[in-house]
Design a protein around this motif. Structure first.
Motif, PDB file in Angstrom:
ATOM      1  N   HIS A 121       0.826  -1.204   0.000  1.00 35.40           N
ATOM      2  CA  HIS A 121       0.000   0.000   0.000  1.00 35.40           C
ATOM      3  C   HIS A 121       0.865   1.260   0.000  1.00 35.40           C
ATOM      4  N   ARG A 122       0.416   2.277  -0.710  1.00 33.44           N
ATOM      5  CA  ARG A 122       1.075   3.577  -0.660  1.00 33.44           C
ATOM      6  C   ARG A 122       0.752   4.253   0.664  1.00 33.44           C
ATOM      7  N   ILE A 123       1.740   4.961   1.215  1.00 38.00           N
ATOM      8  CA  ILE A 123       1.605   5.571   2.533  1.00 38.00           C
ATOM      9  C   ILE A 123       1.730   7.086   2.399  1.00 38.00           C
ATOM     10  N   ALA A 124       0.738   7.810   2.907  1.00 35.38           N
ATOM     11  CA  ALA A 124       0.805   9.278   2.909  1.00 35.38           C
ATOM     12  C   ALA A 124       1.750   9.722   4.021  1.00 35.38           C
ATOM     13  N   VAL A 125       2.854  10.333   3.638  1.00 37.21           N
ATOM     14  CA  VAL A 125       3.885  10.731   4.597  1.00 37.21           C
ATOM     15  C   VAL A 125       3.984  12.249   4.626  1.00 37.21           C
ATOM     16  N   HIS A 126       3.857  12.833   5.817  1.00 38.90           N
ATOM     17  CA  HIS A 126       3.972  14.286   5.959  1.00 38.90           C
ATOM     18  C   HIS A 126       5.315  14.737   5.399  1.00 38.90           C
ATOM     19  N   TRP A 127       5.296  15.852   4.653  1.00 45.82           N
ATOM     20  CA  TRP A 127       6.531  16.305   3.999  1.00 45.82           C
ATOM     21  C   TRP A 127       7.668  16.532   5.002  1.00 45.82           C
ATOM     22  N   CYS A 128       7.311  16.902   6.241  1.00 44.58           N
ATOM     23  CA  CYS A 128       8.340  17.161   7.247  1.00 44.58           C
ATOM     24  C   CYS A 128       9.094  15.887   7.633  1.00 44.58           C
ATOM     25  N   TYR A 129       8.471  14.720   7.390  1.00 44.72           N
ATOM     26  CA  TYR A 129       9.076  13.446   7.776  1.00 44.72           C
ATOM     27  C   TYR A 129       9.558  12.631   6.574  1.00 44.72           C
ATOM     28  N   ARG A 130       9.409  13.162   5.361  1.00 44.70           N
ATOM     29  CA  ARG A 130       9.625  12.344   4.170  1.00 44.70           C
ATOM     30  C   ARG A 130      11.052  11.809   4.070  1.00 44.70           C
ATOM     31  N   ALA A 131      12.043  12.649   4.300  1.00 43.91           N
ATOM     32  CA  ALA A 131      13.425  12.185   4.176  1.00 43.91           C
ATOM     33  C   ALA A 131      13.726  11.103   5.205  1.00 43.91           C
ATOM     34  N   ALA A 132      13.226  11.278   6.438  1.00 43.12           N
ATOM     35  CA  ALA A 132      13.447  10.273   7.476  1.00 43.12           C
ATOM     36  C   ALA A 132      12.726   8.980   7.129  1.00 43.12           C
ATOM     37  N   PHE A 133      11.519   9.086   6.581  1.00 43.65           N
ATOM     38  CA  PHE A 133      10.767   7.892   6.190  1.00 43.65           C
ATOM     39  C   PHE A 133      11.498   7.135   5.087  1.00 43.65           C
ATOM     40  N   ASP A 134      11.940   7.861   4.069  1.00 50.74           N
ATOM     41  CA  ASP A 134      12.647   7.209   2.960  1.00 50.74           C
ATOM     42  C   ASP A 134      13.939   6.556   3.433  1.00 50.74           C
ATOM     43  N   ALA A 135      14.598   7.186   4.415  1.00 49.22           N
ATOM     44  CA  ALA A 135      15.842   6.605   4.938  1.00 49.22           C
ATOM     45  C   ALA A 135      15.574   5.304   5.687  1.00 49.22           C
ATOM     46  N   GLN A 136      14.478   5.265   6.457  1.00 46.12           N
ATOM     47  CA  GLN A 136      14.167   4.058   7.237  1.00 46.12           C
ATOM     48  C   GLN A 136      13.528   2.964   6.396  1.00 46.12           C
ATOM     49  N   PHE A 137      12.691   3.376   5.425  1.00 44.83           N
ATOM     50  CA  PHE A 137      11.917   2.397   4.658  1.00 44.83           C
ATOM     51  C   PHE A 137      12.096   2.646   3.159  1.00 44.83           C
ATOM     52  N   PRO A 138      13.308   2.445   2.649  1.00 46.14           N
ATOM     53  CA  PRO A 138      13.580   2.804   1.256  1.00 46.14           C
ATOM     54  C   PRO A 138      12.796   2.000   0.239  1.00 46.14           C
ATOM     55  N   ASP A 139      12.266   0.845   0.628  1.00 47.89           N
ATOM     56  CA  ASP A 139      11.558  -0.008  -0.332  1.00 47.89           C
ATOM     57  C   ASP A 139      10.056   0.218  -0.337  1.00 47.89           C
ATOM     58  N   LEU A 140       9.560   1.120   0.500  1.00 46.92           N
ATOM     59  CA  LEU A 140       8.124   1.362   0.574  1.00 46.92           C
ATOM     60  C   LEU A 140       7.719   2.528  -0.315  1.00 46.92           C
ATOM     61  N   ALA A 141       6.439   2.512  -0.700  1.00 44.68           N
ATOM     62  CA  ALA A 141       5.911   3.537  -1.592  1.00 44.68           C
ATOM     63  C   ALA A 141       5.368   4.701  -0.775  1.00 44.68           C
ATOM     64  N   ALA A 142       6.225   5.665  -0.466  1.00 49.07           N
ATOM     65  CA  ALA A 142       5.782   6.873   0.220  1.00 49.07           C
ATOM     66  C   ALA A 142       5.076   7.778  -0.776  1.00 49.07           C
ATOM     67  N   SER A 143       4.060   8.476  -0.283  1.00 52.10           N
ATOM     68  CA  SER A 143       3.252   9.332  -1.141  1.00 52.10           C
ATOM     69  C   SER A 143       3.257  10.756  -0.609  1.00 52.10           C
ATOM     70  N   ASP A 144       3.207  11.734  -1.527  1.00 52.16           N
ATOM     71  CA  ASP A 144       3.104  13.128  -1.113  1.00 52.16           C
ATOM     72  C   ASP A 144       1.660  13.621  -1.141  1.00 52.16           C
ATOM     73  N   GLN A 145       0.705  12.689  -1.264  1.00 48.24           N
ATOM     74  CA  GLN A 145      -0.706  13.055  -1.207  1.00 48.24           C
ATOM     75  C   GLN A 145      -1.126  13.299   0.249  1.00 48.24           C
ATOM     76  N   VAL A 146      -2.183  14.089   0.436  1.00 47.32           N
ATOM     77  CA  VAL A 146      -2.662  14.319   1.804  1.00 47.32           C
ATOM     78  C   VAL A 146      -3.305  13.062   2.382  1.00 47.32           C
ATOM     79  N   LEU A 147      -3.874  12.227   1.514  1.00 49.82           N
ATOM     80  CA  LEU A 147      -4.531  10.994   1.940  1.00 49.82           C
ATOM     81  C   LEU A 147      -4.148   9.852   1.010  1.00 49.82           C
ATOM     82  N   GLU A 148      -4.042   8.672   1.581  1.00 48.08           N
ATOM     83  CA  GLU A 148      -3.965   7.443   0.799  1.00 48.08           C
ATOM     84  C   GLU A 148      -4.969   6.477   1.413  1.00 48.08           C
ATOM     85  N   ILE A 149      -6.020   6.166   0.664  1.00 45.10           N
ATOM     86  CA  ILE A 149      -7.117   5.370   1.197  1.00 45.10           C
ATOM     87  C   ILE A 149      -7.266   4.102   0.378  1.00 45.10           C
TER      88      ILE A 149
END
Length: 327
Positions: A121-149
């Protein structure tokens, strides 16, 4: 015919963002009042029950995670939250496996992912946390959308997005007319869905730049660990380095090299504050071969070295038992 009650659990961790909680509960409460039903019920949950303190230093009483079961469980936390017991992620996996819908708001996506329930599943990640999220979970589909449902996983990138997520639940159960009236109660201008990109401060947003500069930033940030040079970016855009220099100076007051360094430093700071990655590894993640040069540029940007910044934040967390910041 009486409307079946939908049970929503909010799994809270110390330092959770209070605005995210109220942004979901208040629309659900209003939907019950407007529809004159008890369509939605909710409980505050934690791993072990008892009192939890929100980011605003307000205490909340919680029930221990477990029976009775919910239809939905939403995780609310800072990005640095950790499980106190392995029983918690096991419970979330079992809940999901048996048909429950899981979700998270803002920093809550970090423990949600660590529970190993999001799959592809794609995960909506707050822009303030995006770099940290990508660093911890590089294989996951982070999204810049406000919602992922999706059917069984729902994520929202902040408190305002949490309100939209609550409206989605209301519309799904009570229809668009009730959802629209709830939005009007709170003067919420529109119900955003999953195709809306997060708003980012204008000073930081490449989309706010003229097209030429925006394309250059996209090229230079495509692989931050292996950045291309200004000359290489200019060549790919079919312009001279001097032309690109003038474009950046006109748009930002900075040359492209300094502007790109600013972006790298902001990404680095997220990883410093919201992960435990070694400083040398973080330097490499933002394209520095030298830890010393990285530390110097970091200090130039923020007035302290990465190690000092992390120590300062960790000291605050220990003394105040709170993450910084929580959104």
């Amino acid at each position: 015919m009486e409307q079946a009650t939908i049970s929503v659990g909010f799994l809270l961790f110390h330092g959770f963002p209070m605005a995210c909680l109220t942004s979901m509960i208040e629309p659900l409460r209003a939907a019950n009042e407007i529809s004159n039903t008890r369509t939605f019920a909710w409980r505050l949950l934690s791993e072990e029950g008892g009192t939890l303190t929100a980011s605003a230093h307000v205490d909340f009483e919680t029930d221990a995670l477990g029976a009775p079961g919910e239809d939905y469980i939403f995780v609310l936390s800072s990005p640095t939250a950790t499980f106190r017991t392995s029983a918690t992620p096991a419970h979330l996996r079992a809940f999901h496996r048996h048909g429950g819908t899981l979700g998270a708001v803002s920093g809550g996506v970090f423990p949600l992912v660590k529970a190993q329930v999001v799959g592809a599943h794609r995960i909506a990640v707050h822009w303030c946390y995006r770099a940290a999220f990508d660093a911890q979970f590089p294989d996951l589909a982070a999204s810049d959308q406000v919602l992922e449902i999706a059917d069984t996983v729902m994520t929202a990138a902040g408190a305002a997005a949490a309100f939209d997520l609550a409206l989605h639940l209301i519309e799904d159960r009570l229809g668009p007319a009730i959802a629209a009236e709830v939005a009007c109660w709170f003067q919420h201008p529109m119900m955003r869905r999953g195709d809306v990109v997060q708003a980012i401060p204008v000073a930081e947003a490449a989309t706010a730049l003229p097209p030429l500069a925006a394309r250059a930033v996209a090229l230079m940030t495509a692989d931050m660990a292996n950045p291309i040079t200004v000359g290489q970016a200019a060549a790919r855009l079919g312009i001279s380095p001097r032309h690109m220099e003038r474009a950046f100076k006109a748009a930002t007051g900075l040359g492209p090299t300094r502007y790109f360094r600013k972006i790298r430093m902001e990404a680095a700071r997220q990883i410093v504050l919201y992960t435990n990655d070694p400083i040398a590894k973080i330097a490499g993640q933002v394209g520095y071969g030298s830890t010393q040069t990285f530390a110097k540029h970091y200090e130039d940007a923020f007035g302290m070295t990465p190690a000092q910044d992390r120590k300062r934040i960790n000291l605050y967390r220990v003394e105040g038992n709170l993450p910084v910041p929580s959104l």
